[in-house]
Scaffold this active site. Structure first.
Site, PDB file in Angstrom:
ATOM      1  N   GLY A  15       0.958  -1.207  -0.045  1.00 13.99           N
ATOM      2  CA  GLY A  15      -0.101   0.040  -0.054  1.00 13.99           C
ATOM      3  C   GLY A  15       0.914   1.181  -0.111  1.00 13.99           C
ATOM      4  O   GLY A  15       2.091   1.082  -0.029  1.00 13.99           O
ATOM      5  N   HIS A 190      -6.161   8.646  18.050  1.00  9.88           N
ATOM      6  CA  HIS A 190      -5.957   9.307  16.770  1.00  9.88           C
ATOM      7  C   HIS A 190      -6.961   9.549  15.994  1.00  9.88           C
ATOM      8  O   HIS A 190      -7.586   8.713  15.012  1.00  9.88           O
ATOM      9  CB  HIS A 190      -4.781   8.378  16.163  1.00  9.88           C
ATOM     10  CG  HIS A 190      -4.598   8.529  14.700  1.00  9.88           C
ATOM     11  ND1 HIS A 190      -3.989   9.920  14.401  1.00  9.88           N
ATOM     12  CD2 HIS A 190      -4.673   8.132  13.495  1.00  9.88           C
ATOM     13  CE1 HIS A 190      -3.893  10.013  13.284  1.00  9.88           C
ATOM     14  NE2 HIS A 190      -4.157   8.782  12.705  1.00  9.88           N
TER      15      HIS A 190
END
EC number: 1.1.1.37
Length: 329
Positions: A15, A190
């Protein structure tokens, strides 16, 4: 005498973040310029993904990195995680159009349950796990809960990107170099609810809060800019932040393995009850690192404004945790 190679697993290796990460790991930027590495790369068992992974590996070979002691492609976490010393769990189900984080939870719960079980079964007992794939805190919690035989403190989530984003905003606001900023850290999840806290931060011994002296900027500009930076990058670039995420992952693991030299950094870690955060919640805390271990920096006073901000991000994490509890058996 040459050091024995360390085994590093990276998931989602073909990725965007993987591509920004692997070359730097092989160059020694994460574990040290004298530390050989073996890369154990995991991608989904899809023909296209495995082919893309082979292409990335060809490029890594073509760099002739002196520290690269081996490299393997895998489609199964049970083989990819065999004897690994460091596991970077980057691959996650991405958020599609109109998807909320909640929609991601169940899709990712399956991935991180399987990966936690595989780490539990075959990884080094001292494996250091960093979850990068979002929702990172809850994915790390799922992996930790799926690996009962590994120490819970071995599982961490990446808050370093928020930390670095906050540093750069403070540097821009004060006109001072990033390297001069100390004691800045980030609380919580996060996500846009994270709370970047510069109340105790200093630049060359001077209080950053006093230098800026602008609570409106803090609340209306600084926190939203840091919290929504990922969305702003997608808007500008058409793709999510990959290189900056990879850079933060390298910073996180480097400091964890090699030490932060007394400097406070931010890590998402399972709470031990510090700062009134309930046990086991995967939460961003101020830490220092030495000898492969992290320690929460205690003693920072939490004022009413900060407690309110911390409670907002904690509530989000507890809702995420409740949303996956039934999937953990």
């Amino acid at each position: 005498m040459a050091k024995a190679p360390m085994r590093v697993a990276v998931t989602g290796a073909a990725g965007q973040i993987g591509y920004a990460l692997l070359f730097r790991i092989a160059a020694g930027e994460m574990l040290g310029k004298d530390q050989p590495v073996i890369l154990q790369l995991l991608e989904i068992p899809d023909e296209k993904a495995q082919k893309a992974l082979k292409g990335v590996m060809m490029e890594i070979e073509d760099c002739a990195f002196p520290l690269l002691a081996g490299m393997e492609a895998h489609a199964d976490p049970m083989t990819a995680f065999k004897d690994v010393d460091v596991a970077l769990l980057v691959g996650a189900r991405p958020r599609g159009p109109g998807m909320e984080r909640k929609d991601l939870l169940s899709a990712n719960a399956q991935i991180f349950t399987a990966q936690g079980k595989a780490l539990n079964a075959v990884a080094s007992r001292n494996v250091k796990v960093l979850v990068v794939g979002n929702p990172a805190n809850t994915n790390a919690y799922i992996a930790m809960k799926s690996a009962p035989d590994l120490p819970r403190e071995n599982f961490t989530a990446m808050l370093r990107l928020d930390h670095n984003r906050a540093l750069s905003q403070i540097a821009a606001k004060t006109g001072k170099p990033v390297s001069s900023i100390e004691k800045l850290f980030v609380w919580g999840n996060h996500s846009p609810t994270m709370y970047a806290d510069y109340r105790y931060a200093t630049i060359d011994g001077q209080s950053v809060k006093d230098m800026i002296n602008d609570p409106v900027w803090n609340n209306d500009v600084f926190l939203p800019t840091v919290g929504k930076r990922g969305a702003a990058i997608i808007e500008a670039r058409g793709l999510s932040s990959a290189a900056s995420a990879a850079n933060a992952a390298i910073d996180h693991v480097r400091d964890w393995v090699l030490g932060s030299n007394g400097k406070i950094v931010t890590m998402g870690i399972p709470s031990n009850g510090d700062y009134e955060i309930p046990q086991d919640v995967m939460f961003g805390f101020p830490v220092t690192t030495a000898n492969g271990k992290y320690e929460v920096v205690k003693g920072f006073e939490v004022d009413a404004y900060s407690r309110e901000k911390i409670n907002i991000t904690l509530k989000e994490l507890e809702e995420e945790r409740a949303g996956v509890q039934h999937l953990l058996g």
